[in-house]
Design a protein around this motif. Structure first.
Motif, PDB file in Angstrom:
ATOM      1  N   GLU A  95       0.849  -1.202   0.000  1.00 57.43           N
ATOM      2  CA  GLU A  95       0.000   0.000   0.000  1.00 57.43           C
ATOM      3  C   GLU A  95       0.872   1.235   0.000  1.00 57.43           C
ATOM      4  OE1 GLU A  95      -0.917   0.783   4.718  1.00 57.43           O
ATOM      5  OE2 GLU A  95      -2.313  -0.492   3.608  1.00 57.43           O
ATOM      6  N   GLY A  96       0.288   2.372  -0.440  1.00 59.73           N
ATOM      7  CA  GLY A  96       1.030   3.629  -0.517  1.00 59.73           C
ATOM      8  C   GLY A  96       1.681   3.819  -1.878  1.00 59.73           C
ATOM      9  N   ARG A  97       2.756   4.582  -1.913  1.00 54.26           N
ATOM     10  CA  ARG A  97       3.524   4.813  -3.135  1.00 54.26           C
ATOM     11  C   ARG A  97       5.000   4.669  -2.794  1.00 54.26           C
ATOM     12  NH1 ARG A  97       1.088   7.292  -7.452  1.00 54.26           N
ATOM     13  NH2 ARG A  97       2.952   8.418  -8.073  1.00 54.26           N
ATOM     14  N   LEU A  98       5.745   4.168  -3.765  1.00 57.84           N
ATOM     15  CA  LEU A  98       7.145   3.841  -3.510  1.00 57.84           C
ATOM     16  C   LEU A  98       7.964   4.141  -4.756  1.00 57.84           C
ATOM     17  CD1 LEU A  98       9.099   2.452  -1.430  1.00 57.84           C
ATOM     18  CD2 LEU A  98       8.647   0.329  -2.657  1.00 57.84           C
ATOM     19  N   LYS A  99       9.022   4.907  -4.584  1.00 63.33           N
ATOM     20  CA  LYS A  99       9.937   5.200  -5.692  1.00 63.33           C
ATOM     21  C   LYS A  99      11.160   4.308  -5.561  1.00 63.33           C
ATOM     22  CE  LYS A  99      12.537   8.896  -7.991  1.00 63.33           C
ATOM     23  NZ  LYS A  99      12.914  10.321  -7.979  1.00 63.33           N
ATOM     24  N   VAL A 100      11.416   3.513  -6.604  1.00 69.62           N
ATOM     25  CA  VAL A 100      12.563   2.602  -6.633  1.00 69.62           C
ATOM     26  C   VAL A 100      13.591   3.169  -7.601  1.00 69.62           C
ATOM     27  CG1 VAL A 100      13.348   0.261  -7.106  1.00 69.62           C
ATOM     28  CG2 VAL A 100      11.064   0.642  -6.136  1.00 69.62           C
ATOM     29  N   THR A 101      14.805   3.379  -7.115  1.00 72.64           N
ATOM     30  CA  THR A 101      15.861   3.998  -7.926  1.00 72.64           C
ATOM     31  C   THR A 101      17.076   3.093  -7.981  1.00 72.64           C
ATOM     32  OG1 THR A 101      15.104   6.197  -7.238  1.00 72.64           O
ATOM     33  CG2 THR A 101      17.293   6.045  -8.246  1.00 72.64           C
ATOM     34  N   ALA A 102      17.461   2.693  -9.194  1.00 70.67           N
ATOM     35  CA  ALA A 102      18.684   1.937  -9.438  1.00 70.67           C
ATOM     36  C   ALA A 102      19.709   2.897 -10.040  1.00 70.67           C
ATOM     37  CB  ALA A 102      18.399   0.768 -10.378  1.00 70.67           C
ATOM     38  N   GLN A 140       2.026  -3.778  -7.361  1.00 64.58           N
ATOM     39  CA  GLN A 140       3.099  -3.870  -8.355  1.00 64.58           C
ATOM     40  C   GLN A 140       4.389  -4.335  -7.692  1.00 64.58           C
ATOM     41  OE1 GLN A 140       3.242   0.043 -10.256  1.00 64.58           O
ATOM     42  NE2 GLN A 140       2.057  -0.747 -11.979  1.00 64.58           N
ATOM     43  N   GLN A 141       5.215  -4.977  -8.504  1.00 71.21           N
ATOM     44  CA  GLN A 141       6.496  -5.506  -8.033  1.00 71.21           C
ATOM     45  C   GLN A 141       7.580  -5.104  -9.021  1.00 71.21           C
ATOM     46  OE1 GLN A 141       7.694  -9.889  -8.395  1.00 71.21           O
ATOM     47  NE2 GLN A 141       7.180  -9.725  -6.215  1.00 71.21           N
ATOM     48  N   SER A 142       8.695  -4.637  -8.504  1.00 77.54           N
ATOM     49  CA  SER A 142       9.827  -4.285  -9.357  1.00 77.54           C
ATOM     50  C   SER A 142      10.967  -5.250  -9.119  1.00 77.54           C
ATOM     51  CB  SER A 142      10.292  -2.850  -9.093  1.00 77.54           C
ATOM     52  OG  SER A 142      10.881  -2.736  -7.808  1.00 77.54           O
ATOM     53  N   VAL A 143      11.717  -5.519 -10.197  1.00 78.56           N
ATOM     54  CA  VAL A 143      12.934  -6.313 -10.109  1.00 78.56           C
ATOM     55  C   VAL A 143      14.053  -5.451 -10.654  1.00 78.56           C
ATOM     56  CG1 VAL A 143      14.121  -8.424 -10.759  1.00 78.56           C
ATOM     57  CG2 VAL A 143      11.640  -8.449 -10.429  1.00 78.56           C
ATOM     58  N   ALA A 144      14.905  -4.962  -9.769  1.00 79.47           N
ATOM     59  CA  ALA A 144      15.991  -4.069 -10.157  1.00 79.47           C
ATOM     60  C   ALA A 144      17.257  -4.882 -10.350  1.00 79.47           C
ATOM     61  CB  ALA A 144      16.202  -2.987  -9.098  1.00 79.47           C
ATOM     62  N   GLY A 145      17.707  -4.965 -11.606  1.00 79.33           N
ATOM     63  CA  GLY A 145      18.922  -5.693 -11.915  1.00 79.33           C
ATOM     64  C   GLY A 145      20.019  -4.743 -12.322  1.00 79.33           C
ATOM     65  N   THR A 146      20.902  -5.230 -13.163  1.00 81.33           N
ATOM     66  CA  THR A 146      22.014  -4.407 -13.637  1.00 81.33           C
ATOM     67  C   THR A 146      21.528  -3.526 -14.774  1.00 81.33           C
ATOM     68  OG1 THR A 146      23.565  -6.153 -13.062  1.00 81.33           O
ATOM     69  CG2 THR A 146      24.358  -4.446 -14.561  1.00 81.33           C
ATOM     70  N   GLY A 147      21.357  -2.248 -14.499  1.00 81.70           N
ATOM     71  CA  GLY A 147      21.044  -1.298 -15.556  1.00 81.70           C
ATOM     72  C   GLY A 147      19.587  -1.108 -15.882  1.00 81.70           C
ATOM     73  N   ASN A 148      18.661  -1.884 -15.289  1.00 83.54           N
ATOM     74  CA  ASN A 148      17.251  -1.666 -15.608  1.00 83.54           C
ATOM     75  C   ASN A 148      16.369  -2.099 -14.442  1.00 83.54           C
ATOM     76  OD1 ASN A 148      17.530  -4.409 -15.704  1.00 83.54           O
ATOM     77  ND2 ASN A 148      16.320  -4.694 -17.556  1.00 83.54           N
ATOM     78  N   ILE A 149      15.082  -1.708 -14.520  1.00 79.69           N
ATOM     79  CA  ILE A 149      14.095  -2.096 -13.520  1.00 79.69           C
ATOM     80  C   ILE A 149      12.864  -2.606 -14.262  1.00 79.69           C
ATOM     81  CG2 ILE A 149      12.665  -1.366 -11.587  1.00 79.69           C
ATOM     82  CD1 ILE A 149      14.599   0.883 -11.046  1.00 79.69           C
ATOM     83  N   LYS A 150      12.464  -3.838 -13.993  1.00 83.47           N
ATOM     84  CA  LYS A 150      11.266  -4.412 -14.586  1.00 83.47           C
ATOM     85  C   LYS A 150      10.125  -4.325 -13.581  1.00 83.47           C
ATOM     86  CE  LYS A 150      13.792  -7.710 -17.484  1.00 83.47           C
ATOM     87  NZ  LYS A 150      14.000  -9.151 -17.810  1.00 83.47           N
ATOM     88  N   VAL A 151       8.933  -3.976 -14.071  1.00 81.39           N
ATOM     89  CA  VAL A 151       7.764  -3.829 -13.213  1.00 81.39           C
ATOM     90  C   VAL A 151       6.671  -4.778 -13.681  1.00 81.39           C
ATOM     91  CG1 VAL A 151       5.984  -2.270 -12.345  1.00 81.39           C
ATOM     92  CG2 VAL A 151       8.313  -1.423 -12.696  1.00 81.39           C
ATOM     93  N   GLN A 152       6.024  -5.466 -12.745  1.00 83.83           N
ATOM     94  CA  GLN A 152       4.923  -6.355 -13.074  1.00 83.83           C
ATOM     95  C   GLN A 152       3.857  -6.282 -11.996  1.00 83.83           C
ATOM     96  OE1 GLN A 152       6.252 -10.449 -13.102  1.00 83.83           O
ATOM     97  NE2 GLN A 152       7.545 -10.163 -11.304  1.00 83.83           N
ATOM     98  N   THR A 153       2.622  -6.677 -12.351  1.00 83.53           N
ATOM     99  CA  THR A 153       1.520  -6.723 -11.396  1.00 83.53           C
ATOM    100  C   THR A 153       1.481  -8.100 -10.748  1.00 83.53           C
ATOM    101  OG1 THR A 153       0.230  -5.140 -12.694  1.00 83.53           O
ATOM    102  CG2 THR A 153      -0.970  -6.503 -11.112  1.00 83.53           C
ATOM    103  N   VAL A 154       1.385  -8.136  -9.434  1.00 86.67           N
ATOM    104  CA  VAL A 154       1.426  -9.399  -8.684  1.00 86.67           C
ATOM    105  C   VAL A 154       0.380  -9.366  -7.572  1.00 86.67           C
ATOM    106  CG1 VAL A 154       3.885  -9.728  -9.132  1.00 86.67           C
ATOM    107  CG2 VAL A 154       3.159  -8.528  -7.050  1.00 86.67           C
TER     108      VAL A 154
END
Length: 374
Positions: free
Chosen positions: A262-269, A280-294
């Motif tokens: 819940e809420g809002r979240l900023k993810v920075t790589a 939503q779920q983010s996967v932060a790897g090398t150089g990018n961030i993938k977002v998907q609904t879970v």
């Protein structure tokens, strides 16, 4: 959860004394019992069906492995009434062919589930074992009083007005086979999964509240818009004002997985940034961030005492068991079997393995080493 605790929760629910967390836990158990039944037309019919399902839980036939979904809240009241009348309870165990044997009957080679275990490292380097008896009060950290409970919770509370003293950092570390909860000085709550750590100031005296995580943790952040909360893990920052989210960054997985409840979240790589919405779920790897609904409930199932496997590979399942039961894994198989379902985390290792062996894999435990074969 044992039978006595479960019945106690039911009684508190009926009397109106259950907390919101206890209500959610109880309703989750009862709702799942009739997850695939349509809503009945009348109360008597529902009572009969719940009774039949309860008998199936007590004397279950062989059934197909599946993941249970939520049912209508209708079944909660009927289920509670029948469970109280019967003076018993059931345990949610999926996949399962039969109710588990009591832990006291487990084979000699077994491993107990994780408990409330952690080490607290203070700013001066002092290390305190939190699962040892509480013989002495914990030392003050500047103007902050630190206390711990028998239920596995560490609490920081500001005892006096703040000062301009430099930040004093503490570190809470859980071993394999351990978990712990902490209430930070700002009121934020953090649950640490096994083999994880949290580094944090004893008091938040700067313009931002910043902590560092390894492993897995669930956050419920106190709202302070004037003082942003930042979680740092493996070079990835999560910035929030007030929100609930899960961070999973164990070493053997690919990327930092962040799931927003819940809420809002900023993810920075290092080279990208995204803003997550609930679910939503983010996967932060090398150089990018993938977002998907879970389904965020699956990501935080560990916090509610469940293993949840959703098309999980054998290796993914074994990694969870390795951390939770403090065992090393050896593979004598190349099986690509996958697992669906959920199992309680308060079972002994042998009980969990009994369910997993339905998938044509076998296990042998020798002290702290678990060998997987076919």
């Amino acid at each position: 959860m044992d039978q006595t605790t479960f019945i106690s929760l039911i009684q508190k629910y009926q009397s109106g004394e259950a907390s919101s967390q206890e209500k959610a836990l109880l309703e989750e158990y009862l709702l799942r019992m009739e997850a695939k039944e349509p809503t009945p037309a009348s109360l008597p019919a529902a009572g009969n069906r719940v009774w039949e399902r309860l008998q199936q839980q007590l004397h279950p036939p062989v059934q197909k492995v599946h993941i249970l979904r939520r049912a209508t809240s209708w079944w909660v009241a009927a289920g509670i009434a029948l469970l109280l009348a019967a003076g018993t309870a059931y345990w949610l165990l999926t996949p399962a062919k039969q109710l588990p044997e009591p832990v006291t009957r487990s084979a000699p080679q077994d491993a107990a589930p994780a408990g409330n275990k952690a080490l607290l490292t203070l700013a001066d380097g002092t290390v305190i074992n939190l699962d040892e008896p509480q013989n002495n009060p914990l030392p003050l950290q500047g103007n902050v009083q630190v206390s711990r409970s028998d239920s596995g919770m560490l609490t920081y509370k500001v005892a006096a007005a703040g000062s301009n003293a430099p930040l004093s950092y503490n570190t809470l570390t859980t071993p394999r086979g351990g978990q712990y909860k902490i209430i930070l000085a700002d009121g934020s709550a953090v649950w640490l999964n096994a083999a994880s750590s949290l580094r944090y100031p004893a008091a938040f005296t700067s313009s931002v509240r910043q902590v560092e995580v390894t492993g897995e943790a669930y956050f419920e952040v106190a709202k302070k818009p004037e003082q942003p909360f930042i979680v740092t893990v493996q070079g990835v920052n999560m910035q929030v004002l007030g929100t609930s989210f899960n961070v999973n960054a164990y070493e053997k997985q690919q990327g930092v997985i962040t799931t927003l409840v819940e809420g809002r979240l900023k993810v920075t790589a290092p080279t990208a940034a995204v803003i997550l919405k609930p679910g939503q779920q983010s996967v932060a790897g090398t150089g990018n961030i993938k977002v998907q609904t879970v389904d965020p409930e699956q990501a935080i199932a560990w916090k509610h005492g469940l293993f949840v496997f959703n098309n999980a590979s054998l290796q993914e399942v074994m990694e969870q068991l390795s951390r939770w039961y403090d065992v090393d894994i050896i593979y004598n198989t190349t099986s690509n079997v996958t697992f669906e379902g959920e199992i309680q985390r308060n079972l002994s290792l042998s009980q969990v393995l009994k369910h997993l062996e339905q998938k044509d894999v076998k296990f042998k435990l020798n002290e702290k080493t678990l060998t997987v074969t076919q």
